[in-house]
Design a protein around this motif. Structure first.
Motif, PDB file in Angstrom:
ATOM      1  N   PHE A  56       0.892  -1.833  -0.122  1.00  0.00           N
ATOM      2  CA  PHE A  56       0.087  -0.147   0.009  1.00  0.00           C
ATOM      3  C   PHE A  56       0.845   1.788   0.436  1.00  0.00           C
ATOM      4  CE2 PHE A  56       1.022  -0.782   4.283  1.00  0.00           C
ATOM      5  CZ  PHE A  56       1.150   0.549   5.092  1.00  0.00           C
ATOM      6  N   GLY A  57       0.681   2.617  -0.293  1.00  0.00           N
ATOM      7  CA  GLY A  57       0.740   3.552   0.104  1.00  0.00           C
ATOM      8  C   GLY A  57       1.970   3.467  -1.422  1.00  0.00           C
ATOM      9  N   ASP A  58       2.328   5.037  -1.786  1.00  0.00           N
ATOM     10  CA  ASP A  58       3.656   5.445  -2.073  1.00  0.00           C
ATOM     11  C   ASP A  58       4.443   4.526  -2.945  1.00  0.00           C
ATOM     12  OD1 ASP A  58       1.795   7.849  -2.308  1.00  0.00           O
ATOM     13  OD2 ASP A  58       3.195   9.173  -1.451  1.00  0.00           O
ATOM     14  N   HIS A  59       5.125   4.023  -1.875  1.00  0.00           N
ATOM     15  CA  HIS A  59       6.267   2.401  -2.116  1.00  0.00           C
ATOM     16  C   HIS A  59       5.583   1.133  -2.431  1.00  0.00           C
ATOM     17  CE1 HIS A  59       9.160   5.037  -0.227  1.00  0.00           C
ATOM     18  NE2 HIS A  59       7.714   5.441   0.515  1.00  0.00           N
ATOM     19  N   LEU A  60       3.777   1.106  -2.993  1.00  0.00           N
ATOM     20  CA  LEU A  60       3.904  -0.147  -3.817  1.00  0.00           C
ATOM     21  C   LEU A  60       3.980  -1.392  -4.778  1.00  0.00           C
ATOM     22  CD1 LEU A  60       0.930  -1.422  -3.538  1.00  0.00           C
ATOM     23  CD2 LEU A  60       0.098   0.006  -5.063  1.00  0.00           C
ATOM     24  N   GLY A  61       4.597  -2.187  -4.241  1.00  0.00           N
ATOM     25  CA  GLY A  61       5.099  -3.007  -5.408  1.00  0.00           C
ATOM     26  C   GLY A  61       6.648  -3.627  -5.018  1.00  0.00           C
ATOM     27  N   GLU A  62       7.146  -2.068  -4.084  1.00  0.00           N
ATOM     28  CA  GLU A  62       8.178  -1.882  -3.649  1.00  0.00           C
ATOM     29  C   GLU A  62       8.621  -3.426  -2.720  1.00  0.00           C
ATOM     30  OE1 GLU A  62       9.705   1.050  -2.951  1.00  0.00           O
ATOM     31  OE2 GLU A  62       9.065   2.683  -4.318  1.00  0.00           O
ATOM     32  N   ALA A  63      10.174  -3.606  -2.360  1.00  0.00           N
ATOM     33  CA  ALA A  63      10.442  -4.279  -1.703  1.00  0.00           C
ATOM     34  C   ALA A  63      10.289  -3.643  -0.321  1.00  0.00           C
ATOM     35  CB  ALA A  63      12.048  -5.252  -1.451  1.00  0.00           C
ATOM     36  N   ALA A  64       9.695  -4.717   0.914  1.00  0.00           N
ATOM     37  CA  ALA A  64       9.571  -4.426   2.251  1.00  0.00           C
ATOM     38  C   ALA A  64      10.852  -4.207   3.104  1.00  0.00           C
ATOM     39  CB  ALA A  64       9.023  -5.264   2.562  1.00  0.00           C
ATOM     40  N   TRP A  65      11.022  -3.045   3.726  1.00  0.00           N
ATOM     41  CA  TRP A  65      12.130  -2.619   4.406  1.00  0.00           C
ATOM     42  C   TRP A  65      12.445  -3.768   5.642  1.00  0.00           C
ATOM     43  CZ3 TRP A  65       8.978   2.490   5.486  1.00  0.00           C
ATOM     44  CH2 TRP A  65       9.024   2.527   4.436  1.00  0.00           C
ATOM     45  N   GLN A  66      13.573  -3.202   5.515  1.00  0.00           N
ATOM     46  CA  GLN A  66      14.433  -4.389   6.804  1.00  0.00           C
ATOM     47  C   GLN A  66      15.290  -3.679   7.559  1.00  0.00           C
ATOM     48  OE1 GLN A  66      13.390  -7.378   6.998  1.00  0.00           O
ATOM     49  NE2 GLN A  66      12.421  -7.692   4.996  1.00  0.00           N
ATOM     50  N   ASP A  67      15.173  -2.128   7.413  1.00  0.00           N
ATOM     51  CA  ASP A  67      16.035  -1.552   7.939  1.00  0.00           C
ATOM     52  C   ASP A  67      15.427   0.126   7.752  1.00  0.00           C
ATOM     53  OD1 ASP A  67      17.589  -0.341   9.505  1.00  0.00           O
ATOM     54  OD2 ASP A  67      19.711  -0.303   8.801  1.00  0.00           O
ATOM     55  N   LEU A 112      -0.504  -1.703  12.485  1.00  0.00           N
ATOM     56  CA  LEU A 112       1.158  -1.767  12.281  1.00  0.00           C
ATOM     57  C   LEU A 112       1.571  -2.812  11.512  1.00  0.00           C
ATOM     58  CD1 LEU A 112       1.826  -0.731  15.660  1.00  0.00           C
ATOM     59  CD2 LEU A 112       1.848   1.155  13.211  1.00  0.00           C
ATOM     60  N   ALA A 113       1.353  -4.149  11.608  1.00  0.00           N
ATOM     61  CA  ALA A 113       1.237  -5.270  11.185  1.00  0.00           C
ATOM     62  C   ALA A 113       0.829  -5.793   9.299  1.00  0.00           C
ATOM     63  CB  ALA A 113       0.542  -6.165  11.700  1.00  0.00           C
ATOM     64  N   GLU A 114       0.804  -4.244   8.996  1.00  0.00           N
ATOM     65  CA  GLU A 114       0.001  -4.240   7.360  1.00  0.00           C
ATOM     66  C   GLU A 114       1.597  -3.218   7.092  1.00  0.00           C
ATOM     67  OE1 GLU A 114      -1.505  -5.492   5.567  1.00  0.00           O
ATOM     68  OE2 GLU A 114      -3.447  -5.917   7.276  1.00  0.00           O
ATOM     69  N   SER A 115       2.630  -2.727   7.954  1.00  0.00           N
ATOM     70  CA  SER A 115       3.604  -1.990   7.696  1.00  0.00           C
ATOM     71  C   SER A 115       4.243  -2.076   6.845  1.00  0.00           C
ATOM     72  CB  SER A 115       4.296  -1.756   8.990  1.00  0.00           C
ATOM     73  OG  SER A 115       5.442  -0.221   8.675  1.00  0.00           O
ATOM     74  N   SER A 116       5.577  -1.736   6.347  1.00  0.00           N
ATOM     75  CA  SER A 116       6.267  -1.324   4.605  1.00  0.00           C
ATOM     76  C   SER A 116       7.588  -2.079   5.556  1.00  0.00           C
ATOM     77  CB  SER A 116       6.455  -0.339   4.164  1.00  0.00           C
ATOM     78  OG  SER A 116       5.383  -0.510   4.489  1.00  0.00           O
ATOM     79  N   PHE A 117       7.311  -1.842   7.230  1.00  0.00           N
ATOM     80  CA  PHE A 117       8.560  -1.744   7.820  1.00  0.00           C
ATOM     81  C   PHE A 117       8.895  -2.617   8.686  1.00  0.00           C
ATOM     82  CE2 PHE A 117      11.185  -0.743  12.200  1.00  0.00           C
ATOM     83  CZ  PHE A 117      12.491  -1.458  11.450  1.00  0.00           C
ATOM     84  N   ASP A 118       9.597  -4.117   7.843  1.00  0.00           N
ATOM     85  CA  ASP A 118       9.320  -5.679   8.125  1.00  0.00           C
ATOM     86  C   ASP A 118       9.179  -6.104   9.596  1.00  0.00           C
ATOM     87  OD1 ASP A 118       8.462  -7.788   6.878  1.00  0.00           O
ATOM     88  OD2 ASP A 118      10.397  -8.835   6.987  1.00  0.00           O
ATOM     89  N   PRO A 119      10.530  -5.860   9.940  1.00  0.00           N
ATOM     90  CA  PRO A 119      10.622  -6.204  11.721  1.00  0.00           C
ATOM     91  C   PRO A 119       9.210  -5.759  12.778  1.00  0.00           C
ATOM     92  CG  PRO A 119      13.259  -4.730  10.869  1.00  0.00           C
ATOM     93  CD  PRO A 119      12.237  -4.802   9.303  1.00  0.00           C
ATOM     94  N   LEU A 120       8.911  -4.625  12.109  1.00  0.00           N
ATOM     95  CA  LEU A 120       7.493  -4.062  12.954  1.00  0.00           C
ATOM     96  C   LEU A 120       6.209  -4.997  12.598  1.00  0.00           C
ATOM     97  CD1 LEU A 120       6.224  -2.038  14.318  1.00  0.00           C
ATOM     98  CD2 LEU A 120       5.943  -0.156  13.016  1.00  0.00           C
ATOM     99  N   ALA A 121       6.549  -4.877  11.366  1.00  0.00           N
ATOM    100  CA  ALA A 121       4.997  -5.821  10.698  1.00  0.00           C
ATOM    101  C   ALA A 121       4.954  -7.473  11.936  1.00  0.00           C
ATOM    102  CB  ALA A 121       5.137  -5.990   9.717  1.00  0.00           C
TER     103      ALA A 121
END
Length: 475
Positions: A91-102, A223-232
């Motif tokens: 979701f959001g402006d980064h839709l389709g990009e790899a989730a962030w690990q940092d 928050l479980a949807e977050s692009s920041f993978d450790p938070l999700a």
């Protein structure tokens, strides 16, 4: 990795021993946490052996072990759901990009704020519930309180891990501050107002765990949807534990209702004074407590129009409840949503950009979910043949945040004058007399299988144990 390494000083499934700097930082935070627990955890309980559930795995098929534990020795730890390979932002402006690990530098401040706000609610609720064990209506309920408390403590660990690992010195300082604020303290209170309210009695506790822990469910789902993978991954596992807290609330209120309707039928009366003389909580008082806890909780979702909510969504920090099940473009630009405003003394719908209304979207999802449990409570009343129904008040009732703050609205959704509010508020919100009466019922019952006179026993015990099992051993 789904299993949890219990050979470590801090149990974890994040290979903590491979990051010595982080391990040392968390091990130096641990004594401060234990001191906070000693000072602010459940009053007078530190020597008890409690039949508690401890997470042993993040596999939903078999993730917990039950045994007697002294609460200060509970194995609090850091548990993340397994990583999803090649997870993409959805979701959001980064839709389709790899989730962030940092943490991307530009989102650092907002992510830290989100994690700190969530983290602050966890010790706050332990502090709010600190004295409840002294008036538990049964050993079964006392054990459930303690289970909720240790899991809120573990949820604090979950957020502190993220702060320490991803936010450097700022994160360590925030982790310390989470142990310094105090619920209800004038000069250093908790961040969100609902977590500064008192939880003075068990009816308040059951309403809190039904309504306010349900807010926790919805915030964690977002928050479980977050692009920041450790938070999700962290919040997904927290949700597994949160389900028990809502069960405690829903079943607790249901048992209070059961005892009341049984007494109404036994005495053949709905007279409030006669029921109070018989030592049960009358249904109108239950309705007023419901109104209070519901209205305080829906303020936790924030202002109905919020540029922060828009930013958190567009930047991929926080999604909607069940984002993946929604049939839209998951970007939301050009879409609208209705929020309530007051115009000429009437509540009216106002169309606003959906991105700015995402707090309201989450609040509306929460309200639908809350109604489900109230419907189940009404079935207990209906089954007893009593013509009374509990209702969820209008979402504009008793609001303190957003466009509806301070507007006087009845539980039915009618805007009323200040004079009418003052004349009727005693029928809508708990009075000092209601609270004093409920407090007068609170007395500790700790013999296995015995229950206070204002609450019915549960249908079944914990982990297939009998209801009269010795859930707490008072050593």
């Amino acid at each position: 990795m789904s299993s949890i390494d219990y050979s470590q000083k801090i149990p974890n499934n994040v290979n903590l021993s491979e990051d010595r700097t982080l391990q040392r930082a968390l091990e130096s935070w641990q004594p401060d946490y234990l001191k906070w627990w000693q000072d602010m955890g459940p009053d007078g309980s530190h020597g008890f052996d409690v039949y508690l559930r401890t997470a042993t795995s993040v596999d939903p098929q078999g993730w917990a072990h039950f045994d007697y534990v002294k609460m200060p020795e509970y194995r609090w730890g850091i548990f993340l759901n397994p990583a999803e390979q090649d997870r993409k932002i959805h979701f959001g402006d980064h839709l389709g990009e790899a989730a962030w690990q940092d943490v991307p530098g530009e989102h650092r401040a907002n992510l830290r704020r989100i994690i700190v706000t969530q983290g602050d609610t966890e010790p706050a609720s332990v502090e709010q519930q600190r004295h409840l064990g002294l008036t538990a209506p049964s050993m079964y309920d006392l054990r459930n309180l303690f289970q909720v408390n240790v899991e809120e403590g573990r949820h604090l660990w979950a957020m502190v891990y993220l702060l320490h690992k991803y936010f450097g010195r700022d994160g360590r300082e925030e982790g310390e501050a989470l142990l310094e604020r105090r619920s209800g303290q004038e000069d250093n209170p908790r961040i969100l107002q609902a977590f500064n309210e008192k939880t003075p009695d068990w009816l308040s506790f059951f309403m809190f765990t039904y309504f306010t822990d349900r807010d926790g469910k919805f915030q964690l789902c977002a928050l479980a949807e977050s692009s920041f993978d450790p938070l999700a991954r962290t919040t997904k596992f927290m949700l597994t534990e949160e389900a028990h807290h809502m069960f405690v609330g829903e079943s607790g209120v249901s048992r209070v209702i059961q005892r009341t309707v049984d007494m109404m039928n036994q005495l053949k009366t709905d007279d409030v004074q006669k029921l109070r003389n018989a030592g049960v909580i009358d249904l109108p008082t239950l309705q007023r407590y419901l109104n209070f806890h519901f209205s305080v909780t829906i303020d936790l979702f924030g202002a109905d129009e919020s540029s922060n909510a828009a930013t958190f969504y567009s930047t991929g920090l926080k999604g909607r409840f069940e984002e993946g099940k929604r049939a839209d473009d998951h970007i939301l630009k050009g879409q609208h949503y209705k929020v309530l405003n007051v115009v000429d003394g009437k509540l009216v719908d106002k169309d606003v950009p959906m991105l700015n209304a995402l707090n309201e979207v989450l609040r509306d999802d929460y309200i639908k979910d809350s109604v489900g449990g109230v419907t189940r409570w009404n079935r207990v009343i209906e089954k007893a043949g009593i013509p009374f129904r509990l209702t969820v008040p209008h979402k504009a009732f008793n609001r303190r945040i957003g466009a509806l703050a301070g507007v006087r609205v009845s539980p039915e959704g009618q805007v009323v004058s200040e004079a009418e509010w003052n004349a009727k508020v005693k029928d809508w919100l708990p009075t000092a007399e209601d609270r004093a009466y409920v407090t007068s019922l609170m007395g500790r019952v700790v013999e296995p299988g015995k229950f206070a006179g204002w609450i019915a026993p549960p249908v079944m015990g914990i982990n297939r144990q009998p209801v009269d099992f010795e859930y707490v051993r008072f050593n």
